[in-house]
Scaffold this motif. Sequence first.
Motif, PDB file in Angstrom:
ATOM      1  N   MET A   9     -67.943  30.055  31.779  1.00  0.00           N
ATOM      2  CA  MET A   9     -66.549  29.925  32.510  1.00  0.00           C
ATOM      3  C   MET A   9     -65.846  29.841  31.438  1.00  0.00           C
ATOM      4  SD  MET A   9     -64.721  27.049  34.656  1.00  0.00           S
ATOM      5  CE  MET A   9     -63.920  26.705  33.075  1.00  0.00           C
ATOM      6  N   PRO A  10     -64.637  30.999  31.163  1.00  0.00           N
ATOM      7  CA  PRO A  10     -63.776  30.765  29.974  1.00  0.00           C
ATOM      8  C   PRO A  10     -63.149  29.487  30.309  1.00  0.00           C
ATOM      9  CG  PRO A  10     -63.671  32.902  31.375  1.00  0.00           C
ATOM     10  CD  PRO A  10     -64.447  31.949  32.200  1.00  0.00           C
ATOM     11  N   SER A  15     -58.448  31.506  21.564  1.00  0.00           N
ATOM     12  CA  SER A  15     -59.060  31.043  20.118  1.00  0.00           C
ATOM     13  C   SER A  15     -60.353  30.283  20.188  1.00  0.00           C
ATOM     14  CB  SER A  15     -57.948  30.391  19.283  1.00  0.00           C
ATOM     15  OG  SER A  15     -57.475  29.361  20.009  1.00  0.00           O
ATOM     16  N   LEU A  16     -60.659  29.870  21.359  1.00  0.00           N
ATOM     17  CA  LEU A  16     -61.760  29.100  21.527  1.00  0.00           C
ATOM     18  C   LEU A  16     -62.967  29.837  22.058  1.00  0.00           C
ATOM     19  CD1 LEU A  16     -63.152  26.242  21.123  1.00  0.00           C
ATOM     20  CD2 LEU A  16     -61.952  25.493  23.385  1.00  0.00           C
ATOM     21  N   ASP A  17     -62.734  30.669  23.169  1.00  0.00           N
ATOM     22  CA  ASP A  17     -63.904  31.173  23.784  1.00  0.00           C
ATOM     23  C   ASP A  17     -64.781  31.832  23.073  1.00  0.00           C
ATOM     24  OD1 ASP A  17     -63.172  29.944  26.417  1.00  0.00           O
ATOM     25  OD2 ASP A  17     -61.885  31.475  27.181  1.00  0.00           O
ATOM     26  N   SER A 262     -53.232  23.710  16.840  1.00  0.00           N
ATOM     27  CA  SER A 262     -51.822  24.098  16.781  1.00  0.00           C
ATOM     28  C   SER A 262     -51.378  24.061  18.277  1.00  0.00           C
ATOM     29  CB  SER A 262     -51.151  25.330  15.997  1.00  0.00           C
ATOM     30  OG  SER A 262     -51.923  26.325  16.378  1.00  0.00           O
ATOM     31  N   ILE A 263     -50.061  23.759  18.632  1.00  0.00           N
ATOM     32  CA  ILE A 263     -49.521  23.794  19.831  1.00  0.00           C
ATOM     33  C   ILE A 263     -48.080  24.472  19.986  1.00  0.00           C
ATOM     34  CG2 ILE A 263     -48.743  22.717  22.218  1.00  0.00           C
ATOM     35  CD1 ILE A 263     -50.803  20.338  21.306  1.00  0.00           C
ATOM     36  N   SER A 264     -47.880  25.566  20.626  1.00  0.00           N
ATOM     37  CA  SER A 264     -46.536  26.357  20.605  1.00  0.00           C
ATOM     38  C   SER A 264     -46.217  26.797  21.851  1.00  0.00           C
ATOM     39  CB  SER A 264     -46.747  27.595  19.754  1.00  0.00           C
ATOM     40  OG  SER A 264     -47.570  28.480  20.431  1.00  0.00           O
ATOM     41  N   ALA A 265     -44.900  26.893  22.209  1.00  0.00           N
ATOM     42  CA  ALA A 265     -44.505  27.180  23.453  1.00  0.00           C
ATOM     43  C   ALA A 265     -44.653  28.829  23.799  1.00  0.00           C
ATOM     44  CB  ALA A 265     -42.713  27.102  23.422  1.00  0.00           C
ATOM     45  N   THR A 266     -45.206  29.477  22.737  1.00  0.00           N
ATOM     46  CA  THR A 266     -45.682  30.773  23.099  1.00  0.00           C
ATOM     47  C   THR A 266     -47.110  31.017  23.445  1.00  0.00           C
ATOM     48  OG1 THR A 266     -45.614  31.345  20.958  1.00  0.00           O
ATOM     49  CG2 THR A 266     -43.504  31.984  22.023  1.00  0.00           C
ATOM     50  N   GLY A 267     -47.713  30.493  22.354  1.00  0.00           N
ATOM     51  CA  GLY A 267     -49.346  30.382  22.609  1.00  0.00           C
ATOM     52  C   GLY A 267     -50.030  29.206  23.152  1.00  0.00           C
ATOM     53  N   GLU A 270     -54.018  26.159  20.615  1.00  0.00           N
ATOM     54  CA  GLU A 270     -54.670  27.138  19.971  1.00  0.00           C
ATOM     55  C   GLU A 270     -55.534  26.470  18.908  1.00  0.00           C
ATOM     56  OE1 GLU A 270     -52.398  31.253  19.149  1.00  0.00           O
ATOM     57  OE2 GLU A 270     -51.221  29.658  18.496  1.00  0.00           O
ATOM     58  N   VAL A 271     -56.854  26.799  18.446  1.00  0.00           N
ATOM     59  CA  VAL A 271     -57.686  26.100  17.476  1.00  0.00           C
ATOM     60  C   VAL A 271     -57.929  27.181  16.227  1.00  0.00           C
ATOM     61  CG1 VAL A 271     -58.811  24.722  19.279  1.00  0.00           C
ATOM     62  CG2 VAL A 271     -59.763  26.849  18.355  1.00  0.00           C
ATOM     63  N   ARG A 272     -58.177  26.643  15.088  1.00  0.00           N
ATOM     64  CA  ARG A 272     -58.634  27.238  13.969  1.00  0.00           C
ATOM     65  C   ARG A 272     -59.523  26.793  13.175  1.00  0.00           C
ATOM     66  NH1 ARG A 272     -55.021  26.370   9.431  1.00  0.00           N
ATOM     67  NH2 ARG A 272     -53.307  24.944  10.155  1.00  0.00           N
ATOM     68  N   ASN A 273     -60.403  27.237  12.261  1.00  0.00           N
ATOM     69  CA  ASN A 273     -61.475  26.640  11.665  1.00  0.00           C
ATOM     70  C   ASN A 273     -60.771  25.514  10.680  1.00  0.00           C
ATOM     71  OD1 ASN A 273     -63.832  25.653  10.138  1.00  0.00           O
ATOM     72  ND2 ASN A 273     -64.781  27.445  10.761  1.00  0.00           N
ATOM     73  N   ILE A 274     -61.229  24.402  10.926  1.00  0.00           N
ATOM     74  CA  ILE A 274     -60.625  23.100   9.784  1.00  0.00           C
ATOM     75  C   ILE A 274     -60.760  23.450   8.411  1.00  0.00           C
ATOM     76  CG2 ILE A 274     -62.283  21.488  10.032  1.00  0.00           C
ATOM     77  CD1 ILE A 274     -60.143  19.362  10.533  1.00  0.00           C
ATOM     78  N   ARG A 275     -61.638  24.350   8.113  1.00  0.00           N
ATOM     79  CA  ARG A 275     -61.981  24.554   6.510  1.00  0.00           C
ATOM     80  C   ARG A 275     -60.619  25.225   5.953  1.00  0.00           C
ATOM     81  NH1 ARG A 275     -67.682  27.668   7.257  1.00  0.00           N
ATOM     82  NH2 ARG A 275     -66.370  28.557   9.007  1.00  0.00           N
ATOM     83  N   VAL A 276     -59.745  25.611   6.747  1.00  0.00           N
ATOM     84  CA  VAL A 276     -58.671  26.387   6.159  1.00  0.00           C
ATOM     85  C   VAL A 276     -57.499  25.393   6.005  1.00  0.00           C
ATOM     86  CG1 VAL A 276     -59.098  28.637   7.163  1.00  0.00           C
ATOM     87  CG2 VAL A 276     -57.590  27.310   8.241  1.00  0.00           C
TER      88      VAL A 276
END
Length: 278
Positions: A9-10, A15-17, A262-267, A270-276
């Motif tokens: 179930m999505p 960015s997470l699914d 990150s949290i934005s009004a448009t997106g 969202e998640v990204r790999n913490i290694r960056v």
Amino acid sequence: MHDRLQLRMPTGIASLDPVLDGGVPPGSVVLLLGEHGAGSVEFVQTSLMNLSILKRSETAGEHLLLPESVAYVTFTRMQEDILEEIALSFNPGLYEQLETGIVFHDLSELYFDASIVPPGWYGEGSVIERLQKKQRREDGSILAELSRVLDGCPKNSLVILDSLTDIAPPQMEGVRRHAFVAFLRGLQRAAKRRNTTVYLLLTSGILDRSQELEIADCVDATILFHWEEAGAQRRQRVMYFGKFRGVMPRLEDRDLVRFAVSISATGGFEVRNIRVVV
């Protein structure tokens, strides 16, 4: 059976699914345990917005199972308040779509009836009408009413409890603790039988650590949301999986357990790999 095990179930969070091979295994009870403002609420709001778009476009993939129904259970907040917050924060254009696409269950009258809050602050009707309504209830327990709401949800649904923080502290005290834990374990069994996914929102730090762990032991997945210092007087939202039955080994194999958020009004969320993150 093999195809059933592949169903997801999505979450609706693009960015997470993909990290979760499409989403959450249907029938999972997921605890969203977060510090204030760290992203757990925005996770749910973004999920609601994007799932609403997916359901209307009917573009789900072969192994994706969109929820038959989305139920939002609140213990203290009004439907209008929730929808206005999402519209103001993200996409006002989705207001009416969310209003018609989500089934809201407001249990605030039962919650506040057991408090010293004046009835005029939260209910409608005369005092006599409210007393009659209260007497008609088979059981004054908020857990019993919550059970009835959940029993009325169709199979293959998504259910959001906003929030466990409202009801957990008194339920985790004294003799009621066993009953509350039994309820959560029963909820986990019911979710499997109904193929229904449940999100439980809980603010971290309200309960003591042992109580949080006991609740976490009753669910299939625990997703934690925290603030971490990122240097130069900056803070970074971080999301990580505490556990995820049937999914965690695959995430750890790919070193995909902790993420920057990150949290934005448009997106939205969202998640990204913490290694960056530096």
